[in-house]
Write an enzyme that holds these catalytic residues in place. Structure first.
Site, PDB file in Angstrom:
ATOM      1  N   CYS A 137      -0.324 -31.401  -4.407  1.00 45.09           N
ATOM      2  CA  CYS A 137       1.015 -31.953  -4.199  1.00 45.09           C
ATOM      3  C   CYS A 137       0.987 -33.484  -4.231  1.00 45.09           C
ATOM      4  O   CYS A 137       0.883 -34.052  -5.302  1.00 45.09           O
ATOM      5  CB  CYS A 137       1.624 -31.405  -2.905  1.00 45.09           C
ATOM      6  SG  CYS A 137       3.422 -31.401  -2.985  1.00 45.09           S
ATOM      7  N   HIS A 177       1.293 -25.874  -3.828  1.00 40.57           N
ATOM      8  CA  HIS A 177       0.242 -25.768  -2.801  1.00 40.57           C
ATOM      9  C   HIS A 177      -0.542 -24.470  -2.983  1.00 40.57           C
ATOM     10  O   HIS A 177      -0.206 -23.463  -2.358  1.00 40.57           O
ATOM     11  CB  HIS A 177       0.867 -25.790  -1.402  1.00 40.57           C
ATOM     12  CG  HIS A 177       1.447 -27.108  -1.027  1.00 40.57           C
ATOM     13  ND1 HIS A 177       0.740 -28.061  -0.340  1.00 40.57           N
ATOM     14  CD2 HIS A 177       2.670 -27.637  -1.260  1.00 40.57           C
ATOM     15  CE1 HIS A 177       1.505 -29.121  -0.159  1.00 40.57           C
ATOM     16  NE2 HIS A 177       2.681 -28.889  -0.709  1.00 40.57           N
ATOM     17  N   GLU A 193      -3.224 -23.628  -1.766  1.00 44.26           N
ATOM     18  CA  GLU A 193      -3.914 -23.217  -0.532  1.00 44.26           C
ATOM     19  C   GLU A 193      -3.170 -22.110   0.209  1.00 44.26           C
ATOM     20  O   GLU A 193      -3.781 -21.334   0.937  1.00 44.26           O
ATOM     21  CB  GLU A 193      -4.143 -24.421   0.393  1.00 44.26           C
ATOM     22  CG  GLU A 193      -2.904 -25.043   1.042  1.00 44.26           C
ATOM     23  CD  GLU A 193      -2.265 -26.146   0.210  1.00 44.26           C
ATOM     24  OE1 GLU A 193      -2.440 -26.145  -1.023  1.00 44.26           O
ATOM     25  OE2 GLU A 193      -1.573 -27.005   0.801  1.00 44.26           O
TER      26      GLU A 193
HETATM   27  N1  GLN Z   1       5.723 -36.412  -0.436  1.00 46.45           N
HETATM   28  C1  GLN Z   1       5.651 -35.727  -1.675  1.00 46.45           C
HETATM   29  C2  GLN Z   1       6.977 -35.114  -2.085  1.00 46.45           C
HETATM   30  O1  GLN Z   1       7.829 -34.931  -1.277  1.00 46.45           O
HETATM   31  C3  GLN Z   1       4.577 -34.668  -1.661  1.00 46.45           C
HETATM   32  C4  GLN Z   1       4.868 -33.562  -0.711  1.00 46.45           C
HETATM   33  C5  GLN Z   1       3.638 -32.793  -0.332  1.00 46.45           C
HETATM   34  O2  GLN Z   1       2.527 -33.230  -0.550  1.00 46.45           O
HETATM   35  N2  GLN Z   1       3.831 -31.635   0.256  1.00 46.45           N
HETATM   36  O3  GLN Z   1       7.160 -34.798  -3.240  1.00 46.45           O
END
Ligand code: GLN
Length: 569
Positions: free
Chosen positions: A411, A542, A544
């Site tokens: 992410c 994600h 994970e």
């Molecule tokens: N802050 C980033 C976004 O909002 C990544 C979010 C995250 O890593 N879950 O896109």
């Protein structure tokens, strides 16, 4: 509520593929905490799920959290731990991750309930005249709403047994309404509801003896709510001896074999196996008046638990983040799914992943010491928000790319690797994400159009791009090869994306977007070809959240394979 249709009884002998299921009412197991928090109620509940599933029962696991937040999405991960996202997009407590991992299945939106969710629903209904002029009160309205939600979740899951963990500890004010709802369910179905208390037996060092009094008190307190305890899982540093089992049994009004010894152990994956040794599964079935069945057994789980102990060597994996420090303690709770995902893939490759928590801010100073990064076999930058530690992470990613250290970005970790590439390979000075500086000269990462409005309206709760979306994969890439599929469903939690105006330029410079949304507009995976770097890959989603002990995640496994190869060079 519609009654479940009766299953036809059959005299045919059960076959191996279809175990015989005797028709019975839906059963509920409530797991409550006694004495103190943090003794492993979540792992105990998960392990009960693993055990009953192995014994041939369809189970669902659910969690109730007593706080007034409507979901876990707005809570600070340093204080509350990881926010675990379900397929539905609901942002939940990290225990839900344990449940999915131990059960090896996806949970439903309805398997997670908070006080905030319940109160909001009841109050909104009141505002809409849904109670027809009645005085709306915690009892019966909140309580009955909770009972209804328990029943609804059971029905949607089409399960036979619901295991419901009640957050907090007996004696808290906050969870009383949930215990009250469970009590009412027990009155409605006396033979179909049991209560398991996960308690703690201290061994004070100056006394040197295991003390059962706090547990007795907790059981008595629960009794004062009208709820009797059926089974006690006795957590302690050491195993509970027979003498104490008898003592607790008599004091707490349960047979002594219903006191299950749960001493501290090195691997949480051994918990279901230890429970089985103490016959917890059979005791539960007896308490719920269920007949034993021939299920698939714990064979696969045992094999996994064994692989944890049979590793050939250790890999050093760095997690570069910022949600580690609380006071004088370093906690990795904020990244629990990431850590677990790394471990499962490592075990599948016969190695043990030694995790090093690296504070991104250490690489923001003038002339940081990058040489420490050489000692890692792989570097991972997990998800995150905001400005803190960003320049440090970018410096680490730059070093990993140039020095061919396997890198995995999740992410924010993917967004930052794209920015790093833009800055240092494309030469776009001031490349940045709009999250930090919307006026930067090159917004490589920009806000998604529908998210812009939400932020302007201060609509923060549950409003990100959340939950499972499909990504299509480009042939001939690491991602395509790892998944061995043309498309995948993965879980998301973000507001920003790779700016479409820069995609052509970035790809021309060598970074490959190997996964995109089905319409090709949103970049889901970025990677460098293997000919350039052993593993430099990031995902907007994600992965994970979908890694399981019995099903390690293919991208984590690729990362581990590359990390394994590093020292050979
Ligand atoms: N802050 C980033 C976004 O909002 C990544 C979010 C995250 O890593 N879950 O896109």
């Amino acid at each position: 509520m519609k009654k479940p249709t009766a299953r036809k009884t059959t005299t045919a002998r059960p076959t191996k593929t279809a175990p015989r299921k005797t028709k019975s009412h839906h059963k509920y197991i409530f797991v409550v905490g006694g004495v103190m928090s943090g003794v492993g109620k979540g792992i105990a509940s998960s392990s009960i799920g693993t055990l009953l599933h192995a014994k041939g029962f369809d189970v669902n696991l659910a969690k109730v959290d007593p706080y007034l937040n409507v979901d876990a999405g707005t809570m600070n991960p340093t204080e509350h731990g990881e926010v675990f996202v379900l397929n539905s997009g609901l942002e939940t407590d990290q225990d839900m991750g344990n449940y999915e991992r131990f059960l090896n299945r996806d949970l439903l939106h309805e398997d997670y309930i908070t006080s905030g969710m319940v109160y909001k629903h009841v109050i909104d209904k009141e505002r809409n005249l849904g109670f027809e002029g009645k005085c709306v009160e915690a009892v019966p309205h909140i309580r009955d709403e909770i009972v209804g939600r328990f029943e609804h979740a059971a029905k949607l899951n089409k399960s036979e047994i619901s295991i419901i963990e009640i957050g907090g500890t007996v004696g808290d004010y906050q969870n009383i309404m949930f215990i009250e709802a469970a009590r009412v369910l027990k009155i409605k179905h006396p033979d179909d509801v049991i209560f398991i208390m996960v308690s703690y037996l201290p061994i004070p060092s100056k006394i040197g003896e295991m003390k059962s009094r706090p547990t007795q008190n907790a059981v008595h307190q629960l009794a004062s709510y009208g709820v009797s305890t059926d089974i006690i899982i006795a957590r302690s540093e050491a195993p509970v001896d027979q003498k104490r089992k008898e003592k607790i049994g008599i004091a707490c009004n349960i047979p002594e074999e219903n006191v299950i010894s749960a001493p501290d152990i090195d691997s949480v994956y051994d918990v279901p196996l230890n429970f089985e040794r103490d016959k917890l599964g059979d005791i539960i079935l007896k308490s719920l008046k269920l007949e034993k069945r021939k299920g698939e057994g714990l064979g696969a789980w045992k094999k996994f638990a064994q692989s944890v102990k049979n590793t050939e060597r250790e890999l050093n994996i760095a997690i570069v983040g910022k949600y580690f420090n609380t006071g004088d303690f370093v906690l990795t709770d904020a990244y629990v799914s990431v850590l677990e995902a790394v471990k499962y893939s490592a075990y599948s490759q016969k190695v043990k992943a030694k995790i090093h928590t690296v504070n991104a801010r250490d690489f923001e100073v003038k002339n940081p010491d990058f040489s420490v990064l050489d000692s890692f076999d792989g570097i991972l930058v997990p998800g995150g928000f905001g400005e803190k530690g960003i320049e440090g992470k970018l410096n680490v990613i730059h070093y990993a790319r140039e020095n061919k250290i396997p890198y995995f970005g999740l992410c924010y970790g993917m967004q930052l690797m794209t920015i790093e590439y833009a800055r240092n390979v494309l030469g776009l000075e001031g490349a940045q994400t709009a999250e930090i500086n919307p006026k930067a000269p090159h917004l490589i990462i920009d806000i998604m159009p529908d998210q812009k409005k939400k932020l302007e309206e201060k609509d923060y709760g549950g409003s990100m791009r959340l939950g499972a979306y499909t990504a299509k994969l480009k042939k001939g890439t690491i991602a395509h090869e790892a998944y061995a599929a043309n498309s995948v469903l993965e879980r998301h939690r973000h507001r920003y994306e790779v700016n479409p105006n820069y995609i052509e330029q970035i790809e021309a410079a060598g970074l490959v977007f190997s996964g995109t949304s089905p319409d090709g507009t949103l970049m889901e995976i970025a990677e460098l070809p293997r000919s350039v770097h052993p593993f430099f890959l990031g995902t907007q989603f994600h992965p994970e959240f979908l890694a399981r002990p019995l099903r390690p995640h293919p991208l984590f496994t690729e990362f581990i394979k590359a990390a394994k190869g590093k020292r050979k060079k």
